[in-house]
Design an enzyme around this catalytic site. Sequence first.
Site, PDB file in Angstrom:
ATOM      1  N   TYR A  34       0.805  -1.219   0.000  1.00  0.00           N
ATOM      2  CA  TYR A  34       0.000   0.000   0.000  1.00  0.00           C
ATOM      3  C   TYR A  34       0.843   1.276   0.000  1.00  0.00           C
ATOM      4  CZ  TYR A  34      -3.670  -3.290   1.184  1.00  0.00           C
ATOM      5  OH  TYR A  34      -4.542  -4.339   1.175  1.00  0.00           O
ATOM      6  N   HIS A  39      -4.538   4.442  -0.971  1.00  0.00           N
ATOM      7  CA  HIS A  39      -4.965   3.798   0.278  1.00  0.00           C
ATOM      8  C   HIS A  39      -4.256   4.398   1.492  1.00  0.00           C
ATOM      9  CE1 HIS A  39      -7.185   0.651  -1.814  1.00  0.00           C
ATOM     10  NE2 HIS A  39      -6.160   0.547  -2.631  1.00  0.00           N
ATOM     11  N   TYR A  82      -5.636  -2.840   9.592  1.00  0.00           N
ATOM     12  CA  TYR A  82      -6.177  -2.612   8.258  1.00  0.00           C
ATOM     13  C   TYR A  82      -7.513  -1.895   8.342  1.00  0.00           C
ATOM     14  CZ  TYR A  82      -2.484  -5.448   6.311  1.00  0.00           C
ATOM     15  OH  TYR A  82      -1.256  -5.896   5.949  1.00  0.00           O
ATOM     16  N   ASN A  84     -10.340  -1.978   6.758  1.00  0.00           N
ATOM     17  CA  ASN A  84     -11.579  -2.746   6.717  1.00  0.00           C
ATOM     18  C   ASN A  84     -11.690  -3.752   7.864  1.00  0.00           C
ATOM     19  OD1 ASN A  84     -12.333  -1.403   4.443  1.00  0.00           O
ATOM     20  ND2 ASN A  84     -11.550  -2.959   3.040  1.00  0.00           N
TER      21      ASN A  84
END
Length: 86
Positions: A34, A39, A82, A84
């Site tokens: 990333y 992101h 993370y 999510n």
Amino acid sequence: LLYYRLPHTSKRLWRDLIPVMYIIVGLGNPGTQYTNTHHNAGFMAVEKLADPNKDWKSEHKALTMKVNIAGEECLLVKPQTYMNLS
């Protein structure tokens, strides 16, 4: 914890009596896949504010750094969970 009582005629503000630290959290995802992607725009923003002469400290599932910005004490935070999954 100290509490202060201000007289009604006082022109002093609460912020003059209570120390304040600003917390700036840059959201992103850990991991090299990333790095330099959209992101991690939040990570990149706090890295611009970071002091290059200081190291990031790992605590509470985040990387943190105390810096002084425009005379104000600030805590920069890069969560290491993370997006999510947090």
